[in-house]
Motif scaffolding. Structure first.
Motif, mmCIF file in Angstrom:
data_model
loop_
_atom_site.group_PDB
_atom_site.id
_atom_site.type_symbol
_atom_site.label_atom_id
_atom_site.label_comp_id
_atom_site.label_asym_id
_atom_site.label_seq_id
_atom_site.Cartn_x
_atom_site.Cartn_y
_atom_site.Cartn_z
ATOM 1 N N LEU A 105 1.466 -10.048 -8.714
ATOM 2 C CA LEU A 105 0.341 -10.820 -8.191
ATOM 3 C C LEU A 105 0.801 -12.230 -7.857
ATOM 4 O O LEU A 105 0.162 -12.941 -7.092
ATOM 5 C CB LEU A 105 -0.785 -10.889 -9.218
ATOM 6 N N SER A 108 3.487 -8.595 2.407
ATOM 7 C CA SER A 108 2.400 -8.655 1.429
ATOM 8 C C SER A 108 1.626 -7.341 1.365
ATOM 9 O O SER A 108 1.208 -6.922 0.285
ATOM 10 C CB SER A 108 1.482 -9.843 1.724
ATOM 11 N N GLY A 109 1.452 -6.672 2.507
ATOM 12 C CA GLY A 109 0.741 -5.398 2.483
ATOM 13 C C GLY A 109 1.490 -4.363 1.653
ATOM 14 O O GLY A 109 0.898 -3.625 0.868
ATOM 15 N N ASP A 152 1.139 -5.095 -1.998
ATOM 16 C CA ASP A 152 -0.155 -4.637 -2.515
ATOM 17 C C ASP A 152 -0.138 -3.131 -2.764
ATOM 18 O O ASP A 152 -0.649 -2.655 -3.772
ATOM 19 C CB ASP A 152 -1.275 -4.975 -1.520
ATOM 20 N N ARG A 153 0.471 -2.396 -1.831
ATOM 21 C CA ARG A 153 0.480 -0.946 -1.995
ATOM 22 C C ARG A 153 1.392 -0.513 -3.132
ATOM 23 O O ARG A 153 1.059 0.403 -3.887
ATOM 24 C CB ARG A 153 0.886 -0.268 -0.680
ATOM 25 N N ARG A 205 2.025 -2.270 -5.762
ATOM 26 C CA ARG A 205 1.282 -2.603 -6.974
ATOM 27 C C ARG A 205 0.231 -1.539 -7.270
ATOM 28 O O ARG A 205 0.154 -1.022 -8.384
ATOM 29 C CB ARG A 205 0.595 -3.969 -6.831
ATOM 30 N N GLY A 206 -0.552 -1.187 -6.229
ATOM 31 C CA GLY A 206 -1.611 -0.203 -6.437
ATOM 32 C C GLY A 206 -1.075 1.126 -6.940
ATOM 33 O O GLY A 206 -1.686 1.769 -7.783
ATOM 34 N N PHE A 224 -3.679 -2.631 -14.543
ATOM 35 C CA PHE A 224 -3.998 -3.823 -15.337
ATOM 36 C C PHE A 224 -5.123 -3.541 -16.326
ATOM 37 O O PHE A 224 -6.096 -2.855 -16.008
ATOM 38 C CB PHE A 224 -4.463 -4.966 -14.432
ATOM 39 N N TYR A 226 -7.788 3.140 -2.973
ATOM 40 C CA TYR A 226 -6.638 2.553 -2.271
ATOM 41 C C TYR A 226 -5.452 3.494 -2.271
ATOM 42 O O TYR A 226 -4.365 3.126 -1.843
ATOM 43 C CB TYR A 226 -6.291 1.200 -2.905
#
Ligand code: ATP
Ligand code: MG
Lengths: 233, 406
Positions: A57, A77-78, A81-82, A84-85, A90, A113
């Motif tokens: 993050l 960044s995209g 995010d993916r 991470r998802g 968390f 997502y």
């Protein structure tokens, strides 16, 4: 290869009319797949900042941050995010459930997502996950009508519903009484073990920290091994 | 791309949840949007219906698009001269393979009604006339193709004519004696519809019957118009050619004019001012609805910064957050748009309103125009997208780590 690795990471923030504030200073930490790590430290020592870096993050000011060998700051960044998802779950101290959304909708949220079968089968997968945390009978309950322990169990189900490789828990028992905290941690430990995920727990409770394989202490941004904490399990 | 579809479906599902949760707040502004959409698509629909009515009325007088009307003055005014002109016209129809064509002659007739003898309007036409002028039948039927070879003349009359006869049932084959045509008995096969204020009796008769019955001296005094119904895109070209061909057929001393008379198709919409006013008012209501929607969206997006942070930490990309917030407005206004269009359909199709806009009856009462419904929905969706843009821009600027800090 480490699941996620910080090498000589510094994180500073600029504060108006003042010198930059160093929150993390020369941190080295590698988390291996399936491993359980705990970090203890006083308030303001930089624990949440460390966790945000592990969860991609936040980005280090200097030093390296790699997820499965890939440099996180270099990801678009995209894609970050993916990644991470798909790989990180968390659990927050204040649960951070979505207000007005049922337990089932909260647990379904991360699957929105995802793609493929996980996306299209999201309701069933989420319901199964709630069943595993013992809330199969409270699918339509709103967070406000659940007890603190139940809310944290919903949060655990949400963190694990995409079967991530890494679970990041920021004071997961901080808002619970001692007994409830222990039972929630036992549940979390069990599920994490079944899923063979790595777990990083931030806590100020030595009893919670003792459940991990490796123990660290964070003091004013400096991370050291905490030899005084002995693993109990 | 399965991921793409999952993204769209997911964002819409998220947006729908959001609208459901905030329905109390959203509802009021959506009422405005629904009312505006109702006004907008209702206005478009009514003007389409009114236009249809106007065109039909114009068509019944001037013919459908494209109608070419010829008048020919042969130097020879005898029967030979007239048949020469008619022959030239038939040649043209053959050459260009024109299926719909009619001669039109206006005359007066004297008819014996029960108890009185009255003058009536007489229009002498060929069988295709009804199709070309959208003649609407109230009872019975228009002339059939074989009718011109029937021995007894047949006529089609208007309501005023029929009522003077005492409104007889048509399957009893009522007939009248036409004094002006040597007292010939004509059988009434149909009653055509006109507006309610057309109270003078009128009738149609086929050219072939008229020519058999009419006194040659009287026939010499009038010459018919010749009409043909052609594809609009060929009309201009045909007009020139036919003019040339008929001129050469009649010789230098004859005169020919060929004109387009389907003024209905070329006429302006008489309701355009009304439509513009309604569109402007509807547009203003729609903007007001959008503004209040924007206001609500701005308030809620600020309250939802934490929620957006949570979603981001579970893998929502910033593009996805943008799309989902935007879709909230779009989903909401789309639903409002559907409600508005349904209201407009009910309103416009209510008998009172459709009578009002159609000036008292048209033959093809058009269904609610699809274009008007689409227009309403598109307007609603666009407004939703505009109202959603600013909150969506705010949503993507949310700093995740600040949003989830407590
Ligand atoms: N963006 C920022 N701007 C300014 N100061 C910051 C920022 N982020 C963190 N800090 C400061 O850095 C320090 C460490 O913050 P952090 O949230 O990591 O602490 P923590 O160990 O999680 O504390 P706690 O146990 O209270 O949650 C705090 O003093 C905090 O005020
Ligand atoms: Mg913290």
């Amino acid at each position: 290869m480490s699941l996620i690795e910080l090498s000589d990471v510094t994180r500073t923030v600029l504060i108006p009319d003042s010198d930059p504030l160093t929150i993390l200073d020369g941190v080295n930490l590698g988390v291996e797949p399936g491993e359980r790590v705990s970090v203890v430290g006083r308030s303001g020592s930089g624990k949440s900042t460390l966790l945000n870096l592990l969860g991609m993050l936040d980005l280090p000011t200097t030093g390296e941050l790699c997820f499965e060998g890939e440099s996180v700051p270099d990801m678009k960044s995209g894609r970050r995010d993916r990644v991470r998802g798909g790989n990180v779950g968390f659990i927050f101290q204040q649960f951070n459930l979505l207000d007005g959304r049922t337990a089932l909708e909260n647990v379904t949220m991360p699957l929105l997502y995802a793609r493929g079968p996980r996306f299209w089968g999201r309701e069933r997968i989420a319901a199964d996950m709630l069943d595993r945390v013992g809330l199969g009978h409270r699918l339509t309950a709103l967070p406000g009508s659940l007890s603190g322990g139940e809310q944290q169990r919903v949060a655990i189900a949400r963190a694990l519903v995409r079967q991530p490789k890494l679970i990041l828990a920021d004071e997961p028992t901080g808002a619970l009484d001692v007994e409830t905290g222990q039972s929630v941690m036992t549940l979390l430990d069990d599920i994490v073990r079944e899923e063979n995920a790595a777990l990083v727990t931030i806590t100020h409770d030595p009893a919670i920290a003792a459940r991990s394989d490796r123990h660290f202490r964070l003091d004013r941004g400096v991370l050291t091994l905490a030899d005084d904490i002995v693993a109990v399990s | 791309m399965g991921g793409f579809l999952a993204g769209i479906v997911g964002a819409c599902a998220e947006a729908w949840q959001e609208v459901r949760i905030h329905k109390g707040r959203v509802l009021l502004s959506l009422v405005g949007v629904a009312v505006a959409v109702c006004a907008l698509s209702g206005a478009v629909a009514m003007s389409a219906i009114a236009q249809q009515a106007t065109i039909e009325q114009a068509d019944s007088a001037g013919g459908r698009a494209a109608t070419l009307t010829m008048s020919m003055q042969s130097p020879d005014t005898t029967a030979t001269g007239r048949s020469q002109a008619t022959q030239a016209w038939f040649d043209v129809l053959d050459r260009y393979d024109i299926a719909y064509a009619t001669r039109v002659l206006w005359d007066q007739g004297r008819v014996q009604f029960p108890g009185s003898v009255q003058d009536v309007n007489l229009q002498v036409v060929d069988q295709p006339y009804a199709e070309m002028h959208r003649t609407r039948m109230d009872d019975g039927s228009w002339f059939q193709v074989g009718d011109s070879s029937r021995l007894a003349p047949v006529i089609v009359v208007n309501t005023a004519f029929w009522e003077l006869l005492g409104s007889p049932a048509l399957d009893s084959h009522p007939s009248v004696a036409i004094d002006s045509l040597g007292g010939a008995k004509a059988i009434i096969v149909g009653v055509y519809g006109t507006s309610a204020w057309d109270t003078y009796p009128s009738m149609y008769m086929l050219t072939s019957h008229f020519e058999q019955l009419v006194d040659p001296a009287r026939a010499a005094q009038s010459s018919p118009q010749y009409e043909m119904w052609v594809p609009p895109d060929l009309a201009r070209d045909l007009q020139g050619r036919i003019q040339a061909e008929l001129s050469s057929a009649l010789g230098s001393s004859g005169s020919v004019s060929v004109d387009r008379t389907d003024w209905g198709a070329q006429m302006d919409d008489p309701t355009s001012i009304l439509r513009v006013i309604t569109l402007v008012i509807g547009g203003i209501i729609l903007l007001l609805g959008a503004l209040s929607l924007l206001n609500i969206a701005l308030v809620t997006v600020r309250q939802r910064i934490r929620e957006i942070g949570i979603r981001r930490s579970f893998g929502a990309t910033s593009g996805r957050v943008f799309f989902a917030v935007m879709m909230e407005s779009v989903v909401a206004t789309f639903v409002a748009g559907i409600v508005g269009v349904i209201c407009a359909v009910l309103l416009v199709q209510s008998p009172m309103v459709s009578d009002l806009v159609s000036f008292g009856g048209i033959s093809d009462v058009p269904p609610f125009p699809v274009s008007a419904a689409v227009f309403g929905l598109v307007a609603a969706t666009l407004v939703g997208a505009l109202a959603g843009l600013i909150p969506a821009l705010i949503a993507v600027r949310v700093k995740v780590i600040d949003a989830i800090r407590y």
